[in-house]
Design a protein around this motif. Structure first.
Motif, PDB file in Angstrom:
ATOM      1  N   GLU A   1     -55.777 -13.272 -40.571  1.00 51.14           N
ATOM      2  CA  GLU A   1     -56.507 -13.096 -39.332  1.00 51.14           C
ATOM      3  C   GLU A   1     -57.158 -14.413 -38.940  1.00 51.14           C
ATOM      4  OE1 GLU A   1     -59.423  -9.967 -39.292  1.00 51.14           O
ATOM      5  OE2 GLU A   1     -57.954  -8.545 -40.019  1.00 51.14           O
ATOM      6  N   TYR A   2     -57.241 -14.607 -37.642  1.00 56.58           N
ATOM      7  CA  TYR A   2     -57.898 -15.807 -37.162  1.00 56.58           C
ATOM      8  C   TYR A   2     -59.407 -15.609 -37.222  1.00 56.58           C
ATOM      9  CZ  TYR A   2     -58.881 -19.987 -34.528  1.00 56.58           C
ATOM     10  OH  TYR A   2     -59.332 -21.240 -34.156  1.00 56.58           O
ATOM     11  N   ASP A   3     -60.090 -16.585 -37.796  1.00 58.03           N
ATOM     12  CA  ASP A   3     -61.548 -16.546 -37.919  1.00 58.03           C
ATOM     13  C   ASP A   3     -62.124 -17.558 -36.936  1.00 58.03           C
ATOM     14  OD1 ASP A   3     -64.227 -16.903 -38.636  1.00 58.03           O
ATOM     15  OD2 ASP A   3     -63.810 -16.557 -40.772  1.00 58.03           O
ATOM     16  N   HIS A   4     -62.706 -17.054 -35.839  1.00 53.61           N
ATOM     17  CA  HIS A   4     -63.219 -17.939 -34.791  1.00 53.61           C
ATOM     18  C   HIS A   4     -64.366 -18.809 -35.282  1.00 53.61           C
ATOM     19  CE1 HIS A   4     -60.704 -16.282 -31.636  1.00 53.61           C
ATOM     20  NE2 HIS A   4     -60.975 -15.064 -32.122  1.00 53.61           N
ATOM     21  N   THR A   9     -57.168 -19.654 -39.706  1.00 51.04           N
ATOM     22  CA  THR A   9     -56.669 -18.361 -40.179  1.00 51.04           C
ATOM     23  C   THR A   9     -57.204 -18.102 -41.581  1.00 51.04           C
ATOM     24  OG1 THR A   9     -54.655 -18.651 -38.875  1.00 51.04           O
ATOM     25  CG2 THR A   9     -54.587 -17.022 -40.639  1.00 51.04           C
ATOM     26  N   ARG A  10     -57.782 -16.918 -41.755  1.00 51.43           N
ATOM     27  CA  ARG A  10     -58.362 -16.546 -43.051  1.00 51.43           C
ATOM     28  C   ARG A  10     -57.363 -15.697 -43.842  1.00 51.43           C
ATOM     29  NH1 ARG A  10     -63.155 -17.199 -45.099  1.00 51.43           N
ATOM     30  NH2 ARG A  10     -64.083 -17.814 -43.140  1.00 51.43           N
ATOM     31  N   LYS A  16     -60.212 -16.928 -47.913  1.00 52.67           N
ATOM     32  CA  LYS A  16     -60.353 -18.378 -47.729  1.00 52.67           C
ATOM     33  C   LYS A  16     -59.551 -18.791 -46.504  1.00 52.67           C
ATOM     34  CE  LYS A  16     -61.098 -19.546 -52.551  1.00 52.67           C
ATOM     35  NZ  LYS A  16     -60.705 -20.410 -53.656  1.00 52.67           N
ATOM     36  N   ILE A  17     -59.947 -19.921 -45.925  1.00 50.61           N
ATOM     37  CA  ILE A  17     -59.222 -20.441 -44.779  1.00 50.61           C
ATOM     38  C   ILE A  17     -57.905 -21.050 -45.255  1.00 50.61           C
ATOM     39  CG2 ILE A  17     -59.261 -22.177 -42.919  1.00 50.61           C
ATOM     40  CD1 ILE A  17     -61.071 -19.778 -42.418  1.00 50.61           C
ATOM     41  N   CYS A  18     -56.819 -20.694 -44.578  1.00 51.43           N
ATOM     42  CA  CYS A  18     -55.495 -21.236 -44.911  1.00 51.43           C
ATOM     43  C   CYS A  18     -55.439 -22.685 -44.427  1.00 51.43           C
ATOM     44  CB  CYS A  18     -54.404 -20.411 -44.251  1.00 51.43           C
ATOM     45  SG  CYS A  18     -54.390 -18.694 -44.809  1.00 51.43           S
ATOM     46  N   GLU A  23     -52.693 -21.946 -49.951  1.00 51.58           N
ATOM     47  CA  GLU A  23     -51.576 -21.004 -50.038  1.00 51.58           C
ATOM     48  C   GLU A  23     -50.601 -21.335 -51.168  1.00 51.58           C
ATOM     49  OE1 GLU A  23     -52.144 -21.862 -45.578  1.00 51.58           O
ATOM     50  OE2 GLU A  23     -52.833 -22.644 -47.497  1.00 51.58           O
ATOM     51  N   LEU A  24     -50.670 -22.534 -51.716  1.00 47.24           N
ATOM     52  CA  LEU A  24     -49.755 -22.971 -52.767  1.00 47.24           C
ATOM     53  C   LEU A  24     -50.353 -22.884 -54.173  1.00 47.24           C
ATOM     54  CD1 LEU A  24     -48.337 -26.115 -50.925  1.00 47.24           C
ATOM     55  CD2 LEU A  24     -47.384 -23.794 -50.978  1.00 47.24           C
ATOM     56  N   THR A  25     -51.588 -22.420 -54.284  1.00 44.68           N
ATOM     57  CA  THR A  25     -52.249 -22.388 -55.590  1.00 44.68           C
ATOM     58  C   THR A  25     -51.856 -21.145 -56.388  1.00 44.68           C
ATOM     59  OG1 THR A  25     -54.199 -21.212 -54.770  1.00 44.68           O
ATOM     60  CG2 THR A  25     -54.248 -23.639 -54.657  1.00 44.68           C
TER      61      THR A  25
END
Length: 154
Positions: A1-4, A9-10, A16-18, A23-25
């Motif tokens: 989801e987008y976090d304004h 994007t969360r 966490k924020i992408c 995303e690779l951890t």
């Protein structure tokens, strides 16, 4: 989801924020797998484990779904990796060298626990009139020493 408020994007699994790194951890992979499991956990079929001392038990503290519990030791089983426990030989599994010390001791005196185990397991699973001990042993060399034996299986 987008976090304004964060401007990105969360990740639903990790909150966490992408950022292309997160995303690779390995931690993200682990949390994503757990998050996906939680989405389907309640719809999974949890068949009765063949070991008379194991049961799939719900616990909302852990989230959706059911979790493997050793009814003999009153402990959660954490060293299994599948819904199929037929070949599980870990800390709370069939008799063997990898059993937790207290579990192995109780297995040697299994006959004295059978009535209590059957009553408790029936709270979580419908156990047909079949001999669950025989089902657990079918084709397994782990049962060579016999159920309730004072010897550990090879």
């Amino acid at each position: 989801e987008y976090d304004h408020t964060a401007g990105g994007t969360r990740c639903k699994a990790c909150s966490k924020i992408c950022d292309g790194v997160h995303e690779l951890t390995k931690e993200h992979e682990r949390r994503l797998e757990q998050w996906r499991w939680q989405l389907v956990a309640d719809s999974e079929e949890y068949t009765s484990p063949p070991q008379e001392w194991l049961a799939w038990v719900p616990d909302r503290e852990f989230g959706n779904g059911k979790y493997l519990r050793c009814l003999l030791c009153k402990k959660w089983v954490q060293d299994h990796d599948s819904l199929d426990t037929s070949s599980y030989c870990g800390n709370h599994g069939m008799p063997g060298a990898t059993n937790q010390k207290d579990h192995a001791k109780k297995l040697r005196d299994l006959d004295s626990y059978r009535d209590e185990l059957a009553a408790e397991k029936s709270r979580y699973h419908v156990v047909a009139g079949s001999d669950v001990r025989a089902a657990a042993c079918a084709g397994s060399s782990r049962c060579a020493a016999g159920w309730g034996s004072t010897q550990a299986a090879p």
